[in-house]
Design an enzyme around this catalytic site. Structure first.
Site, PDB file in Angstrom:
ATOM      1  N   ASP A 158       0.891  -1.168  -0.142  1.00 37.06           N
ATOM      2  CA  ASP A 158       0.037   0.021  -0.057  1.00 37.06           C
ATOM      3  C   ASP A 158       0.844   1.368   0.122  1.00 37.06           C
ATOM      4  O   ASP A 158       2.121   1.407   0.329  1.00 37.06           O
ATOM      5  CB  ASP A 158      -0.885  -0.127   0.984  1.00 37.06           C
ATOM      6  CG  ASP A 158      -2.245   0.591   1.007  1.00 37.06           C
ATOM      7  OD1 ASP A 158      -2.169   1.430   0.043  1.00 37.06           O
ATOM      8  OD2 ASP A 158      -3.270   0.424   1.720  1.00 37.06           O
TER       9      ASP A 158
ATOM     10  N   ASP B 254     -10.805   1.962  -3.179  1.00 35.85           N
ATOM     11  CA  ASP B 254     -11.385   1.565  -1.757  1.00 35.85           C
ATOM     12  C   ASP B 254     -13.036   1.675  -1.874  1.00 35.85           C
ATOM     13  O   ASP B 254     -13.613   1.090  -0.864  1.00 35.85           O
ATOM     14  CB  ASP B 254     -11.111   2.631  -0.740  1.00 35.85           C
ATOM     15  CG  ASP B 254      -9.590   2.172  -0.223  1.00 35.85           C
ATOM     16  OD1 ASP B 254      -9.119   1.230  -0.545  1.00 35.85           O
ATOM     17  OD2 ASP B 254      -9.004   3.263   0.485  1.00 35.85           O
TER      18      ASP B 254
HETATM   19  C1  GLA Z   1      -5.766   1.785   2.283  1.00 36.89           C
HETATM   20  C2  GLA Z   1      -6.244   0.404   1.225  1.00 36.89           C
HETATM   21  C3  GLA Z   1      -7.342  -0.322   1.898  1.00 36.89           C
HETATM   22  C4  GLA Z   1      -6.631  -0.862   3.398  1.00 36.89           C
HETATM   23  C5  GLA Z   1      -6.123   0.446   4.216  1.00 36.89           C
HETATM   24  C6  GLA Z   1      -5.499  -0.008   5.388  1.00 36.89           C
HETATM   25  O1  GLA Z   1      -6.877   2.529   2.380  1.00 36.89           O
HETATM   26  O2  GLA Z   1      -6.531   1.166   0.260  1.00 36.89           O
HETATM   27  O3  GLA Z   1      -7.668  -1.197   1.132  1.00 36.89           O
HETATM   28  O4  GLA Z   1      -5.593  -1.575   2.966  1.00 36.89           O
HETATM   29  O5  GLA Z   1      -5.240   1.324   3.545  1.00 36.89           O
HETATM   30  O6  GLA Z   1      -5.104   0.750   6.220  1.00 36.89           O
END
Ligand code: GLA
Length: 761
Positions: free
Chosen positions: A504, A574
């Site tokens: 990420d 997301d």
């Molecule tokens: C980001 C990612 C999510 C999740 C969060 C965790 O927002 O896009 O899918 O992994 O971080 O903190």
């Protein structure tokens, strides 16, 4: 081939000559031999026409690139500039003549500006967007590039250019992927002078389209949780810039473009010129239509805040810029890119492994992870047919929320008192492999790492360090930071049996300072950061060849061909609401393959927007890419578990077609309350259609859905999956399915079905 052909044709004229010097029987024998040689040569030349990806016409000093159904040509003009000649539908190499510069337009637009150059340096009166801009130690600020020589090997060509007044050398690289119709371009700029040269703009390529005034530009914009929105607009005179100056690819625009002709092009027909950049840092495309309707796309490293000092002997390699042409519409442009990505970009190519059905516990537990809770979810996931179990954020350091812990990559002893091993072992015993979330490029100020190494983040000394999601960006351009990051990742993957890292990256840059290096080199951070990021991933993958990676950036904010070379799949957004996802995923597939598009089925009301959609609808939306489950399985009812199991087993029957097949976008979710996608397997034996009714005015009939790309005379058996009803309905011909179309039995809000078409032998 042309030279060979010409020599052969010349050989045909020797008959009369031989007659005068030889007796008739000798002459006949020689002529027979010559005739045979001519036939062989002509056949050879045809063969080489069909297969030679690059031809050099010696006399004309022209190079002709044959990429799939398209031709791309350029040559050296009388001023020794490399001049673009053609990009479009296939033309035989023999048709091209030498390049001649174009006349000036009065005294204002000199010939340097009116003549389309392959890679123009800024200088000699160039007013269009330059590919290269530099300042020399003696104060000279122009670069005028002249042709020196070339090297051609199979599908690769290197052209060397040199500044007319200095030994600043540019090597242009071209590679033709004839099978997929894609051309790759990049440039290497070498300082062979005896003093430093500072580059202020270093572009990968200038792509020149035929002059026209009716071009339409398509590009992808977005925002967090609303990524991949397709925009289309007429290209006006002037410059249109799409870019990111945020340090990474960004979500506001993606480094992809498509340009077509208004009135001529749609999804399934008409000319399209398209391309995408292989770079995960700041980038820029300048799409320019001049007042004489010349059109070009100049793209590469973003010149914003850019300054790259080359010491004598040093060089800079620009990112690769990939492009193609088709006259079969936007759908074919996407299919060409998808195929190219599968065969030549993805780490597992040319036949990347099918994506397993995964479960990710983020939406179920957020930071609240522990051994018992994750094992309980894993047991439920395996019963559904899930193949990979992924633990998301929260497993490490003091990471109980997003305020602390980033940077401290040890397993949290309260949550996992025995380390990750018991969980991983259990996941394995349930028949799944194991994935884990990491965010290697970031640090929370509230972390041991930051307390120990506050200088490791990018910063301008004495100025505030602005936080995003309570975190700062590590300066990966520093080699010690790069080593630190590589070492803990290597240890993590060595110590634990991890099949997938979800990598990420949750904010963009601020204060991109690198105070440890001389002032003149500090702006190199824009380039060196990305190069070191690539090096970390490349080293990790080569040391752990079975490791896979999912690219994520708060959703899809860092999706590009630079990352795609290094990751196996992407998290596009997301936003997991099924209706919003239809538009997000539709846009994603314009530029990237369904194979890499991870999509989860999550709970309702949806956490992002509160929308409630039926489980079958959520599943079918997620099945149009790489299927995952992200709901809290502890709360799923027996009925829901039954639906999920059936859906997952149906997905496994069609996933090769969805992930690796040819995608036809039949109806766009932005145009009406109905949308549909169709996939055809590479071997043409199976097709799958997904149809979605978003909402319906009572009594309004459904349109007939016309399939595409099938064999007219083939027979297909049709199996429909909607609301868990699997039925073997009928056998229909390709012609019927494409010309008559199928009637969909959808009604109301959020109704959907998947239909499988298997070719009957
Ligand atoms: C980001 C990612 C999510 C999740 C969060 C965790 O927002 O896009 O899918 O992994 O971080 O903190």
């Amino acid at each position: 081939m042309n030279l060979r052909l010409l020599r052969c044709i010349r050989a045909k004229n020797v008959g009369p000559f031989l007659k005068t010097v030889l007796g008739s029987s000798q002459r006949d024998a020689v002529l027979t031999l010559l005739l045979a040689r001519t036939v062989v040569c002509v056949l050879l030349s045809h063969f080489s026409y069909a297969t030679d990806p690059i031809t050099f016409l010696d006399k004309q000093r022209v190079w002709v690139l044959q990429a799939g159904e398209s031709t791309y040509a350029f040559g050296v003009n009388e001023r020794s500039e490399l001049q673009h000649l053609y990009w479009g539908k296939s033309i035989g190499a023999e048709d091209f003549n030498s390049a001649h510069s174009l006349p000036e337009w009065a005294s204002f637009d000199l010939s340097t500006t009116t003549t389309p150059q392959e890679y123009p340096g800024w200088g000699a009166g160039l007013y269009t967007e330059p590919a290269l801009k530099a300042t020399f130690a003696n104060g000279n600020r122009e670069v005028v590039l002249h042709y020196v020589d070339y090297q051609l090997k199979d599908d690769s060509l290197e052209i060397t250019l040199k500044d007319e007044g200095s030994p600043l050398v540019v090597r242009l690289h071209y590679r033709v992927y004839a099978h997929t119709g894609i051309i790759e371009r990049s440039a290497r700029i070498e300082n062979r002078t005896s003093e430093a040269v500072t580059l202020e703009s270093a572009q990968s390529a200038t792509w020149t389209l035929p002059p026209d005034r009716d071009y339409r530009l398509h590009y992808l914009t977005g925002r967090w949780a609303g990524e991949w929105q397709l925009q289309s607009e007429k290209l006006q005179i002037g410059k249109r810039v799409i870019e990111s100056s945020r340090g990474s690819t960004g979500v506001e625009a993606n480094p992809w473009f498509a340009i077509d002709r208004i009135g001529e092009t749609d999804e399934s027909d008409g000319p399209v010129w398209f391309g995408e950049l292989g770079w995960s840092g700041s980038w820029r495309f300048t799409i320019e239509r001049t007042s004489s309707d010349q059109c070009r796309v100049v793209g590469g490293l973003n010149p914003f805040d850019f300054s790259y000092r080359l010491a004598p002997g040093e060089s800079l390699e620009t990112p690769p810029f990939f492009a193609g042409f088709t006259d079969a519409g936007l759908g074919e442009a996407s299919r060409m890119l998808h195929r190219f990505q599968l065969e030549h970009v993805l780490p597992g190519g040319p036949h990347p492994r099918l994506r397993p059905v995964l479960y990710n516990s983020w939406e179920a537990t957020e930071f609240n992870v522990n051994e018992a809770g994750q094992i309980a979810l894993a047991e439920k996931a395996s019963r559904l047919g899930v193949e990979r179990f992924v633990v998301d954020d929260g497993w490490f350091g003091q990471r109980n929320n997003d305020h602390s812990g980033l940077g401290d990559w040890y397993v949290n002893p309260q949550k996992f008192p025995h380390g990750l091993k018991p969980l991983i072992d259990r996941v394995h015993s349930l028949g799944m492999d194991f994935g884990l979330w990491v965010e290697p490029e970031m640090v929370n100020p509230d972390s041991d790492l930051y307390r120990k190494h506050p200088d490791w983040v990018m910063n301008f000394p004495g100025r505030p360090r602005i936080e995003g999601r309570n975190q700062l960006v590590l300066n990966l351009a520093r080699d010690d930071v790069k080593e630190g990051v590589f070492n803990w990742l290597d240890r993590l993957v060595t110590d634990n049996d991890i099949a997938l890292l979800k990598w990420d990256y949750n904010r963009n840059w601020s204060e991109p300072g690198w105070p440890e290096v001389p002032l003149a080199d500090q702006k190199k951070i824009w380039v060196r950061y990305v190069e070191n990021l690539y090096e970390i991933i490349d080293r990790l993958r080569s040391k752990h060849p079975r490791l896979e990676i999912e690219g994520c950036s708060g959703g899809g904010a860092r999706v590009d061909l630079g990352m795609l070379r290094r990751v196996d799949q992407f998290w596009p957004s997301d936003n997991t609401d099924a209706l919003d996802r239809l538009t997000i995923q539709y846009g994603f597939t314009e530029a990237y393959a369904p194979h890499v598009m991870v999509a989860w089925v999550t709970d309702v009301p949806n956490g992002i927007n509160g929308r409630v959609t039926p489980l079958a609808f959520r599943f079918l939306v997620a099945m149009t890419g790489s299927l995952g489950i992200g709901g809290n399985l502890n709360k799923w009812t027996d009925d829901e578990i039954a639906v999920a199991s059936k859906m997952i087993s149906f997905y496994k029957q069609i996933r090769a077609t969805v992930q690796d097949g040819k995608l036809y976008r039949l109806a766009s979710p932005t145009e009406s309350g109905f949308s549909a996608m169709q996939y055809i397997s590479q071997d043409n034996q199976q097709a799958v259609v997904f149809a979605f009714l978003h909402s319906q005015q009572f009594g309004r009939s459904m349109p007939l859905l016309h399939l595409e790309g099938l064999a007219e005379d083939a027979t297909y058996s049709v199996t429909t999956m909607n609301d868990m009803l699997e039925e073997q309905a009928e056998k229909l011909s390709g012609a019927y399915l494409m010309h008559h179309g199928i009637r969909l039995r959808l009604r109301g809000d959020y109704d959907a079905s998947a239909i499988r078409f298997d070719r009957v032998p």
